[in-house]
Enzyme design. Structure first.
Site, PDB file in Angstrom:
ATOM      1  N   LYS A  73       0.825  -1.215   0.000  1.00 33.35           N
ATOM      2  CA  LYS A  73       0.000   0.000   0.000  1.00 33.35           C
ATOM      3  C   LYS A  73       0.858   1.265   0.000  1.00 33.35           C
ATOM      4  CE  LYS A  73      -2.191  -1.405   3.749  1.00 33.35           C
ATOM      5  NZ  LYS A  73      -1.604  -2.763   3.867  1.00 33.35           N
ATOM      6  N   THR A  74       1.809   1.327   0.927  1.00 31.85           N
ATOM      7  CA  THR A  74       2.689   2.490   0.996  1.00 31.85           C
ATOM      8  C   THR A  74       3.508   2.614  -0.289  1.00 31.85           C
ATOM      9  OG1 THR A  74       2.829   2.218   3.384  1.00 31.85           O
ATOM     10  CG2 THR A  74       4.515   3.586   2.348  1.00 31.85           C
ATOM     11  N   ASP A 118      -1.452   7.059   6.289  1.00 32.12           N
ATOM     12  CA  ASP A 118      -1.402   5.633   6.581  1.00 32.12           C
ATOM     13  C   ASP A 118      -2.312   5.351   7.776  1.00 32.12           C
ATOM     14  OD1 ASP A 118      -0.585   3.074   6.186  1.00 32.12           O
ATOM     15  OD2 ASP A 118       1.519   3.411   6.708  1.00 32.12           O
ATOM     16  N   THR A 167      -5.701  -1.226   6.939  1.00 30.14           N
ATOM     17  CA  THR A 167      -5.884  -2.675   7.033  1.00 30.14           C
ATOM     18  C   THR A 167      -7.327  -2.970   7.430  1.00 30.14           C
ATOM     19  OG1 THR A 167      -5.083  -2.467   9.291  1.00 30.14           O
ATOM     20  CG2 THR A 167      -3.516  -3.279   7.668  1.00 30.14           C
ATOM     21  N   ARG A 226       6.622  -8.149   2.093  1.00 26.66           N
ATOM     22  CA  ARG A 226       7.455  -7.694   3.214  1.00 26.66           C
ATOM     23  C   ARG A 226       8.101  -8.876   3.910  1.00 26.66           C
ATOM     24  NH1 ARG A 226       4.431  -3.981   6.861  1.00 26.66           N
ATOM     25  NH2 ARG A 226       5.086  -2.400   5.369  1.00 26.66           N
TER      26      ARG A 226
HETATM   27  N1  LIG Z   1       4.456  -5.724  -5.630  1.00 24.28           N
HETATM   28  C1  LIG Z   1       5.628  -5.540  -5.038  1.00 24.28           C
HETATM   29  N2  LIG Z   1       6.771  -5.717  -5.714  1.00 24.28           N
HETATM   30  C2  LIG Z   1       7.959  -5.552  -5.081  1.00 24.28           C
HETATM   31  N3  LIG Z   1       8.114  -5.215  -3.788  1.00 24.28           N
HETATM   32  C3  LIG Z   1       7.004  -5.023  -3.066  1.00 24.28           C
HETATM   33  C4  LIG Z   1       5.719  -5.169  -3.646  1.00 24.28           C
HETATM   34  N4  LIG Z   1       4.789  -4.920  -2.708  1.00 24.28           N
HETATM   35  C5  LIG Z   1       5.474  -4.628  -1.592  1.00 24.28           C
HETATM   36  N5  LIG Z   1       6.785  -4.688  -1.796  1.00 24.28           N
HETATM   37  C6  LIG Z   1       7.821  -4.451  -0.783  1.00 24.28           C
HETATM   38  O1  LIG Z   1       7.351  -5.004   0.445  1.00 24.28           O
HETATM   39  C7  LIG Z   1       7.580  -4.116   1.529  1.00 24.28           C
HETATM   40  C8  LIG Z   1       6.271  -3.764   2.190  1.00 24.28           C
HETATM   41  O2  LIG Z   1       5.475  -2.987   1.334  1.00 24.28           O
HETATM   42  P1  LIG Z   1       4.608  -1.751   1.885  1.00 24.28           P
HETATM   43  O3  LIG Z   1       4.232  -0.912   0.721  1.00 24.28           O
HETATM   44  O4  LIG Z   1       5.341  -1.071   2.984  1.00 24.28           O
HETATM   45  O5  LIG Z   1       3.319  -2.522   2.452  1.00 24.28           O
HETATM   46  P2  LIG Z   1       2.042  -1.942   3.222  1.00 24.28           P
HETATM   47  O6  LIG Z   1       2.120  -0.457   3.172  1.00 24.28           O
HETATM   48  O7  LIG Z   1       0.868  -2.497   2.475  1.00 24.28           O
HETATM   49  O8  LIG Z   1       2.104  -2.487   4.621  1.00 24.28           O
HETATM   50  C9  LIG Z   1       8.317  -2.925   0.945  1.00 24.28           C
HETATM   51  O9  LIG Z   1       9.692  -3.116   1.152  1.00 24.28           O
HETATM   52  C10 LIG Z   1       8.008  -2.981  -0.526  1.00 24.28           C
HETATM   53  O10 LIG Z   1       9.045  -2.452  -1.264  1.00 24.28           O
HETATM   54 MG   LIG Z   2       2.414   0.775   4.830  1.00 22.82          MG
END
Ligand SMILES: Nc1ncnc2c1ncn2[C@@H]1O[C@H](COP(=O)(O)OP(=O)(O)O)[C@@H](O)[C@H]1O
Ligand SMILES: [Mg+2]
Length: 345
Positions: A73-74, A118, A167, A226
């Site tokens: 998401k981020t 977030d 979430t 992650r």
């Molecule tokens: N589709 C993707 N391809 C490559 N890396 C990803 C992908 N989705 C997430 N990541 C990696 O996984 C980690 C977590 O992603 P993040 O965007 O922080 O998740 P969320 O915000 O949904 O909790 C980060 O290091 C991100 O770079």
């Molecule tokens: Mg996040």
């Protein structure tokens, strides 16, 4: 959540993360439906001429991303900003405590900028209300004073895009939810996609992992990029300590063991949940409250962090009378499924 090594919530890896975060939509693996939609919206926003249009047009619609932690998401919010060439300000729902904070942030945004909030479900109701007119009419109303002498002043804002991440979409009020033009749900990744994430990240980390082992790693990552990255970093550490930059099978198995990830990608907490239902409630049904109390977790973490993956894998099932462990859940804990009984099935 106490020492959960693959707790997807922990963002402690952010320091060397920079190089691992994809910065373009084309580098973002998986989530094809979401990517395709975003591509379309981005193209549209880029080709519209803001000067010729009315309020809010020519600016990317507000976007809400929702889904379990660690799915991107981020990352997507950051990608949207870089694809549009605008700047992104980050905050969290919890950090926005006073209307004055919100006013300061919103009035500081330039035309077309992105504000990323977030955990947007954690905004308190008063703060949330200030966002209604900000999102819809790009103005911020601030009430000065109290009682009969109170008056409202209106601050005009530059047109911006709000990107929210959560979430827990069920905790968002409908007035807030309705103000997002684009709402996208992120799904768990399949093993080939996660293997690709591992392959690409290994290059950035300066280690080698072959296709087969990348797949082995992917299968133990709970559908979550992650977690892939966290396992990969630990495997790299083990490899480096033994004097190589190649992640071999032994190193990988050592990593899983050290992090207590089992063959099904389940961590300690997943197994505790399944085993609790199996051992103390003969497989269920057991209510969420009871289970959360026994596990010593709050119900939100159980419902939004632990359960979604177990549900999607068909290891547990939600029934009107509570959670039930399915056959696959027994197998994943190394236990024999009990004989089905008519009472439940
Ligand atoms: N589709 C993707 N391809 C490559 N890396 C990803 C992908 N989705 C997430 N990541 C990696 O996984 C980690 C977590 O992603 P993040 O965007 O922080 O998740 P969320 O915000 O949904 O909790 C980060 O290091 C991100 O770079
Ligand atoms: Mg996040």
């Amino acid at each position: 959540m106490e020492d959960r090594i693959i707790d997807p919530n922990i963002a402690q890896e952010d320091s060397d993360e920079v190089s691992l975060r994809p910065s373009r939509l084309s580098q973002f693996i998986g989530q094809e439906r979401v990517k395709k939609n975003l591509q379309t919206f981005l193209e549209a926003a880029k080709t519209r001429d803001p000067k010729k249009l009315g309020k809010g047009e020519g600016i990317l619609d507000h976007i809400l991303f929702y889904g379990p932690p660690g799915l991107g998401k981020t990352t997507l919010a950051v990608i949207v900003a870089s694809e549009l060439g605008v700047s992104l300000k980050r905050t969290t729902g919890k950090a926005l405590e006073r209307a004055g904070d919100v006013a300061a942030i919103l009035t500081g945004l330039s035309e077309g900028d992105i504000l990323f909030v977030d955990e947007i479900h954690r905004m308190n109701p008063q703060i949330e209300e200030t966002f209604y007119s900000a999102m819809e009419d790009f103005r911020f109303d601030i009430v000065l004073g109290k009682g009969p002498s109170a008056r409202t002043i209106t601050l005009p804002l530059n047109r911006f895009t709000l990107i929210g991440a959560t979430t827990r979409i069920s905790l968002l009020s409908s007035p807030l939810r309705d103000r997002f033009g684009i709402i996208e749900r992120l799904e768990y990744y399949n093993p080939p996609e996660l293997a690709e994430v591992a392959k690409r990240a290994s290059k950035a980390l300066g280690v080698e992992i072959d296709r087969e082992l990348a797949h082995l790693l992917a299968k133990r990552a709970r559908g979550t990029p992650r977690i892939v990255l966290r396992l990969l970093r630990r495997a790299r550490d083990f490899a480096v300590v033994s004097g190589t930059n190649v992640i071999g099978k032994e190193v990988l198995l050592e990593t899983f063991k050290a992090l207590e990830v089992n063959d099904y990608g389940l961590d300690k907490m997943d197994r505790r949940l399944l085993e609790t239902i199996i051992e103390r409630f003969s497989g269920g049904p057991v209510g969420l409250e009871t289970m959360a109390a026994i596990l010593g977790e709050d119900r939100d973490s159980v419902e939004d962090v632990i359960e979604p993956y177990l549900l999607q894998e068909g290891m547990i099932e939600r029934t009107p009378r509570g959670r039930v462990v399915l056959e696959k859940g027994y197998v994943a804990c190394g236990l024999k499924p009990r004989v089905k009984n008519d009472f439940l099935f």
